[in-house]
Design a protein around this motif. Structure first.
Motif, short mmCIF file in Angstrom:
data_model
loop_
_atom_site.label_atom_id
_atom_site.label_comp_id
_atom_site.label_asym_id
_atom_site.label_seq_id
_atom_site.Cartn_x
_atom_site.Cartn_y
_atom_site.Cartn_z
N ILE A 189 54.00 60.69 31.70
CA ILE A 189 54.63 61.69 32.04
C ILE A 189 55.49 62.21 33.82
N VAL A 190 56.84 62.39 33.42
CA VAL A 190 57.47 62.41 34.98
C VAL A 190 58.32 63.82 35.11
N ILE A 191 58.11 64.80 35.74
CA ILE A 191 59.08 65.69 35.71
C ILE A 191 58.89 66.31 37.46
N ARG A 192 60.33 66.82 37.59
CA ARG A 192 60.76 67.75 39.15
C ARG A 192 60.16 69.17 38.31
N ALA A 193 59.40 70.01 39.29
CA ALA A 193 58.78 71.26 38.86
C ALA A 193 58.62 71.99 40.02
N LYS A 194 58.34 73.28 40.24
CA LYS A 194 58.14 73.91 41.54
C LYS A 194 56.41 74.37 40.03
N VAL A 195 55.49 74.64 41.04
CA VAL A 195 54.85 75.22 41.14
C VAL A 195 55.10 77.03 41.56
N VAL A 196 55.23 77.63 39.98
CA VAL A 196 54.16 79.32 40.23
C VAL A 196 52.91 79.47 39.81
N GLN A 222 59.20 72.26 45.45
CA GLN A 222 59.78 71.00 44.60
C GLN A 222 58.89 70.09 44.29
N TYR A 223 58.41 70.09 43.55
CA TYR A 223 57.44 68.71 43.37
C TYR A 223 57.75 67.54 42.21
N LEU A 224 57.96 66.10 42.44
CA LEU A 224 57.77 65.11 41.99
C LEU A 224 56.42 65.23 41.13
N ILE A 225 55.85 65.19 39.91
CA ILE A 225 54.72 65.43 39.32
C ILE A 225 54.54 64.36 38.26
N GLU A 268 54.96 64.08 44.82
CA GLU A 268 55.36 64.94 46.40
C GLU A 268 56.18 65.61 46.21
N ARG A 269 56.35 66.04 47.86
CA ARG A 269 57.14 66.95 47.34
C ARG A 269 58.93 66.45 47.45
N TRP A 270 59.88 66.99 46.49
CA TRP A 270 61.42 66.46 45.46
C TRP A 270 61.76 65.86 47.40
N GLU A 271 61.77 66.43 48.53
CA GLU A 271 62.39 66.94 49.50
C GLU A 271 62.25 65.33 50.73
N ARG A 272 61.05 64.96 50.22
CA ARG A 272 60.22 64.45 51.18
C ARG A 272 60.83 62.51 50.91
N LEU A 273 61.19 62.38 49.33
CA LEU A 273 61.55 61.02 48.61
C LEU A 273 62.13 60.73 49.17
N SER A 274 63.05 59.05 49.01
CA SER A 274 63.99 58.56 49.50
C SER A 274 64.93 59.15 47.83
N LEU A 275 66.11 58.14 49.07
CA LEU A 275 67.48 58.21 48.20
C LEU A 275 67.26 57.33 47.51
N ALA A 276 66.67 56.08 47.42
CA ALA A 276 66.48 54.80 46.65
C ALA A 276 65.00 55.67 45.62
N GLN A 277 64.27 56.21 46.08
CA GLN A 277 62.79 56.51 44.97
C GLN A 277 63.94 57.46 44.10
N LYS A 278 64.28 58.57 44.31
CA LYS A 278 65.26 59.40 43.78
C LYS A 278 65.90 58.76 42.42
N LYS A 279 66.25 57.32 42.82
CA LYS A 279 67.69 56.68 42.02
C LYS A 279 66.45 56.08 41.41
N GLY A 280 65.49 55.44 42.08
CA GLY A 280 64.84 54.70 40.99
C GLY A 280 63.96 55.36 39.69
N ILE A 281 63.52 57.34 40.34
CA ILE A 281 63.01 57.88 38.86
C ILE A 281 64.12 58.33 38.50
N ASN A 282 64.59 58.39 38.30
CA ASN A 282 66.37 58.99 37.79
C ASN A 282 66.74 57.92 36.57
#
Length: 214
Positions: free
Chosen positions: A43-50, A104-107, A125-139
């Motif tokens: 599983i790989v998701i972006r989510a907010k822990v509530v 928001q976290y990448l989990i 990791e917290r989503w805003e701490r990821l680099s642009l390349a990491q976000k594209k990689g995850i996508n």
């Protein structure tokens, strides 16, 4: 007889102390490139822990986090929608702690009995701490390299030994981990079974480089 009894008590105390130390220092994780973390996760998701709740199901318990899923990147065949994330309540057993209603976290995690589990050895990791390349990689980019092998280089000399390997040299840098390759590169499959590092930050800066570089 009393001296034997005292000796046994002393041994028991020493053994208990060792057990406590082992639990305190029990979590040890190998360094992992984010692409490997993606490819090895169910599983790989972006989510907010509530929310969170401690489940008393063992000596240390399990922490159940309630999440608001923003996007799923991997795991559609495992779980339709993630509502809860489970982890060990103790950090010494690799339990991970998330802030509530803040980020928001990448989990990333694994699925057992229809439940999603994660820990310190997963890539969270917290989503805003990821680099642009990491976000594209995850996508999408990391998925293109799941048949490649990222080979860690901890000391020189080190070489690729197969055409599907990318040499990961972040550990040699004085900048430490996570390093430049972790934050900006993906190991992507090319023609004829070869793999090489790929960096695609912008439309003007898309370049495929040799497997031994950077």
């Amino acid at each position: 007889m009393q001296s034997v009894y005292q000796h046994l008590i002393s041994l028991l105390f020493v053994f208990s102390s060792l057990q406590v130390n082992q639990l305190t220092e029990g979590c040890s994780c190998a360094l992992t490139h984010p692409q490997d973390a993606f490819c090895n996760s169910d599983i790989v998701i972006r989510a907010k822990v509530v929310g969170k709740k401690l489940l008393r199901d063992g000596p240390f318990g399990t922490m159940r986090y309630t999440v608001k899923q923003m996007k799923m990147y991997k795991g559609f065949d495992k779980v339709q929608h993630v509502q809860h994330i489970y982890t060990d309540a103790s950090e010494s057993l690799c339990g991970v702690k998330f802030d509530i209603n803040k980020y928001q976290y990448l989990i990333t995690g694994r699925v057992y009995d229809d439940k999603v589990y994660t820990g310190l050895c997963n890539f969270n990791e917290r989503w805003e701490r990821l680099s642009l390349a990491q976000k594209k990689g995850i996508n999408h980019r990391y998925q293109l390299g799941c048949n490649c092998r990222i080979k860690p280089c901890h000391y020189l000399p080190c070489f690729v030994t197969s055409k599907n390997e990318c040499l990961w040299t972040d550990m040699l840098s004085h900048f430490g981990y996570p390093g430049y390759q972790s934050r900006h590169y993906a190991c992507i499959a090319q023609k004829e079974g070869y793999c090489s590092w790929y960096r695609g930050m912008t439309a003007r800066d898309k370049t495929t480089i040799n497997a031994t570089d950077p």
